[in-house]
Design an enzyme around this catalytic site. Sequence first.
Site, mmCIF file in Angstrom:
data_model
loop_
_atom_site.group_PDB
_atom_site.id
_atom_site.type_symbol
_atom_site.label_atom_id
_atom_site.label_comp_id
_atom_site.label_asym_id
_atom_site.label_seq_id
_atom_site.Cartn_x
_atom_site.Cartn_y
_atom_site.Cartn_z
ATOM 1 N N THR A 1 1.103 -0.841 -0.166
ATOM 2 C CA THR A 1 -0.162 0.710 0.336
ATOM 3 C C THR A 1 0.226 0.961 0.200
ATOM 4 O O THR A 1 0.599 1.823 -1.141
ATOM 5 C CB THR A 1 -0.730 0.098 1.789
ATOM 6 O OG1 THR A 1 -1.537 -1.183 1.230
ATOM 7 C CG2 THR A 1 -1.921 0.956 1.280
ATOM 8 N N ALA B 1 13.846 20.733 -4.365
ATOM 9 C CA ALA B 1 13.765 19.790 -3.811
ATOM 10 C C ALA B 1 15.415 20.250 -4.963
ATOM 11 O O ALA B 1 16.343 20.375 -4.910
ATOM 12 C CB ALA B 1 14.453 18.532 -4.077
ATOM 13 N N ALA C 1 11.802 -3.873 -4.924
ATOM 14 C CA ALA C 1 12.052 -5.476 -4.553
ATOM 15 C C ALA C 1 10.855 -5.468 -3.995
ATOM 16 O O ALA C 1 10.556 -5.080 -2.579
ATOM 17 C CB ALA C 1 13.457 -5.745 -3.608
ATOM 18 N N VAL D 1 5.357 7.613 12.697
ATOM 19 C CA VAL D 1 4.575 8.008 13.714
ATOM 20 C C VAL D 1 3.136 9.207 13.142
ATOM 21 O O VAL D 1 3.508 9.847 12.476
ATOM 22 C CB VAL D 1 4.807 8.918 14.659
ATOM 23 C CG1 VAL D 1 3.745 9.232 15.841
ATOM 24 C CG2 VAL D 1 6.127 8.548 15.131
ATOM 25 N N GLY E 1 1.517 8.759 10.171
ATOM 26 C CA GLY E 1 0.711 9.310 8.780
ATOM 27 C C GLY E 1 2.296 9.867 8.197
ATOM 28 O O GLY E 1 3.095 10.746 8.271
ATOM 29 N N GLU F 1 -7.860 -4.251 10.398
ATOM 30 C CA GLU F 1 -7.593 -5.576 9.834
ATOM 31 C C GLU F 1 -7.481 -6.420 10.009
ATOM 32 O O GLU F 1 -9.022 -6.647 11.349
ATOM 33 C CB GLU F 1 -5.664 -5.863 9.803
ATOM 34 C CG GLU F 1 -5.419 -4.645 9.190
ATOM 35 C CD GLU F 1 -3.824 -4.415 9.167
ATOM 36 O OE1 GLU F 1 -3.384 -5.555 9.548
ATOM 37 O OE2 GLU F 1 -3.133 -3.714 9.618
ATOM 38 N N ASP G 1 0.779 -0.845 18.282
ATOM 39 C CA ASP G 1 1.151 -0.220 17.483
ATOM 40 C C ASP G 1 0.727 1.691 18.234
ATOM 41 O O ASP G 1 1.956 1.779 17.965
ATOM 42 C CB ASP G 1 -0.350 -0.299 15.978
ATOM 43 C CG ASP G 1 -0.103 1.315 15.213
ATOM 44 O OD1 ASP G 1 1.063 0.750 14.104
ATOM 45 O OD2 ASP G 1 -0.523 2.360 14.928
ATOM 46 N N LYS H 1 4.436 3.850 18.244
ATOM 47 C CA LYS H 1 4.647 5.226 17.947
ATOM 48 C C LYS H 1 5.200 6.555 19.220
ATOM 49 O O LYS H 1 5.840 7.213 18.820
ATOM 50 C CB LYS H 1 3.557 5.653 17.650
ATOM 51 C CG LYS H 1 3.082 4.952 16.037
ATOM 52 C CD LYS H 1 1.451 5.411 15.360
ATOM 53 C CE LYS H 1 1.530 4.659 14.199
ATOM 54 N NZ LYS H 1 0.354 4.723 14.158
#
Lengths: 439, 439
Positions: free
Chosen positions: B13, B33, B43, B132, B134, B190, B201, B205
């Site tokens: 994702t 930049a 990979a 942390v 998103g 999930e 989770d 964080k």
Amino acid sequence: MKAIQVGLLGIGTVGSGTYKVLTRNQEEIRRRAGRAIEITMVADLDVERARSIVGDGIKVVADGREVIANPDIDIVVELIGGYGVAKALVLEAIAAGKHVVTANKALLAVHGNEIFAAAREKGVMVAFEAAVAGGIPIIKALREGLTANRIEWIAGIINGTTNFILSEMRDKGLDFDVVLKEAQRLGYAEADPTFDIEGIDAAHKATVMSAIAFGIPMQFDKAHVEGIVGLQAADIRHAESLGYRIKLLGITRRRADANGIELRVHPTLVPAKRLIANVEGAMNAVVVQADAVGTTLYYGKGAGAEPTASAVVADLVDITRLHTADPDHRVPHLAFRADSLSDTPILPIAQTVTAFYLRLRVADEAGVLSRITTTLAEHDISIDAVLQRPSSDQKAGEQDLIILTHNTVEGKMRTAIAKMQALSTVLAPIVSLRKEDLA
Amino acid sequence: MKAIQVGLLGIGTVGSGTYKVLTRNQEEIRRRAGRAIEITMVADLDVERARSIVGDGIKVVADGREVIANPDIDIVVELIGGYGVAKALVLEAIAAGKHVVTANKALLAVHGNEIFAAAREKGVMVAFEAAVAGGIPIIKALREGLTANRIEWIAGIINGTTNFILSEMRDKGLDFDVVLKEAQRLGYAEADPTFDIEGIDAAHKATVMSAIAFGIPMQFDKAHVEGIVGLQAADIRHAESLGYRIKLLGITRRRADANGIELRVHPTLVPAKRLIANVEGAMNAVVVQADAVGTTLYYGKGAGAEPTASAVVADLVDITRLHTADPDHRVPHLAFRADSLSDTPILPIAQTVTAFYLRLRVADEAGVLSRITTTLAEHDISIDAVLQRPSSDQKAGEQDLIILTHNTVEGKMRTAIAKMQALSTVLAPIVSLRKEDLA
């Protein structure tokens, strides 16, 4: 490693705060920055007062040029304010090869392009986190945190004085003039509050955010600016009953459909359930809409000695870190590299698109609503909601008509308002306020 | 200037989102930049799917080691997740002198100290904004935006799944199990939701934020972790009627009085008027209290392909900018320099200080309240509010007693709860939840 030496130009509220924070947290800052950052020289016209703040260990002079001329000073911090001396000294500091930190939004919004060009030429940094929303690291978020994004719009409560006044007006149902006096008494508004209440301060900050969000030059002269003077308690109340709060917002928006950018400051109806609608008192908050991250919001104190000092010192640390990077790899002043700024124009206010809140004092007779809705329809303006209310001064035979519209081009709305105003059944100047969904 | 070449390890994702954002906004990013940033190698065990995402122009391999071995790759982005292969590949990438970007909070919270030590040795950067909250640039705010400050505490809604569940429980008055099933159906939870609903989770964080806020090593094993499993709709309702919302917060706090740091995740009552109490659905928000700036809050999407990609790409741009600065002047991995980390210990949960919400099922008879308040008083726990309510299952002769306390040391509260639980008039297990004022 040798300490970074900082010279302060001006030691008023923010200057004292900066001295205090750097002194109190010197160990914490050194642990982060890897070297000490010390104020070693201060210039202020009031030498006595300056000395009483910083004590004997720091050289105090009356003339900022002495600070700039000192070869040991690495970074000059301009906290004088205004466009006059401040501009001259910033340009001289740059010419002398000093990095500059400033909290001066007015200077940047009006003369930023000239200042940044000079800084590029000399390969020095000009940092200005403190210029927008005080201690909230919004400049850093826009220039660095959201680099992946195409920013779509920004809407911010970026003036604490006006947000305090609006919060009090809503809480207590009072009119603007009454609350302004209270705000002055409490120190939330200055003796001459013009820059705040007429939206000019917010427009300076919106101009800075617009430039770094979209990669365009500073264009304060193109900003549309309305303050909160004359805002009536009745409209705050009506907005509330329709599910909205009124906030003075600085807004800038990319308009792909019109190949332009909106840049405007005005009182705005915002849905009461949005977080930003619930930012009360003198607090600031900025909402940023961007294509990858979606909506983000940044909230905190937008003014005051130590919150602003927090931003000044963050800039000092950034310069300490970045001054060893080759200038070509530093964060560009305006977030985008000078050779790739965009010439997308700022749109005139007539071309901006918002929804509207209208309040019309009308005669209480048959056919009035029909004439008004017909006028709106003739100008392609569609209606979201209509409220009829007894007129605020309870006059017999009169009532207040409150209308929320869907999004429309402002020019059309102005024409429609002029037409409605000319109707014999419309008995007083029409109140119009813009409304943003911010979704 | 030559493009920065990026190799992706794992293209699920977030990997797909990163590819999409970098491709769509390449021009915008290059303007910022100063050079192009391109994914040139990917990979993934599922080579076919990977190729269907990135097309033919990019080399796709099954083995991450091929990406690391490619001398043209400047930055390796680890998006595999977990501790196994991800850890091995991150360490190998560092050993090969590559800069690393990772979104892997579990890996950092558990093995961060080892990873950062290896990175220091090799003079490479390991960036982790995406680990942390998103797309919210909270790591940048803590490590750079607030460098002037002594951070006092952080409290965050840093798990979207549980915030969605709590929002739904409150909105619809439903119990945890029912809402969890709905969240799974909608894709907010999930199939195996353990890491989210048990608070693990969020604790990963919180551990990362604790380290960079206070300059301490990562100490996930010392975190106190409670999830929202078993939280009852009745308590959400009672909290509401007392003016509070229940949120799963990750909290870390400096405790000068105890020479320690609190690090904990648990459901928490928060005053309903706080902005963070009004963060609904899957959104995240982090409140930071710091000595100079005061309270700041950062809000946005904490998960999802593009919000997380926004953070990954911001890290890529930062590395592009900073890799020319001498390593000694870069932002330290843990915000504070490795040679000045602090050994202030994480306090055991028994030593933390919070207020409490208690719900006791008691016999409806004289003297009950007196026995309970006496027990609390004997343990130095003072009471802020008491509510008596009919028992939630309407059983005759029983009622619910809801008590809010003032701040108390947790150990004392546990002893008091055990004493009250032993009273013959207390008829069911006592519900206890922590309460934070966050002012």
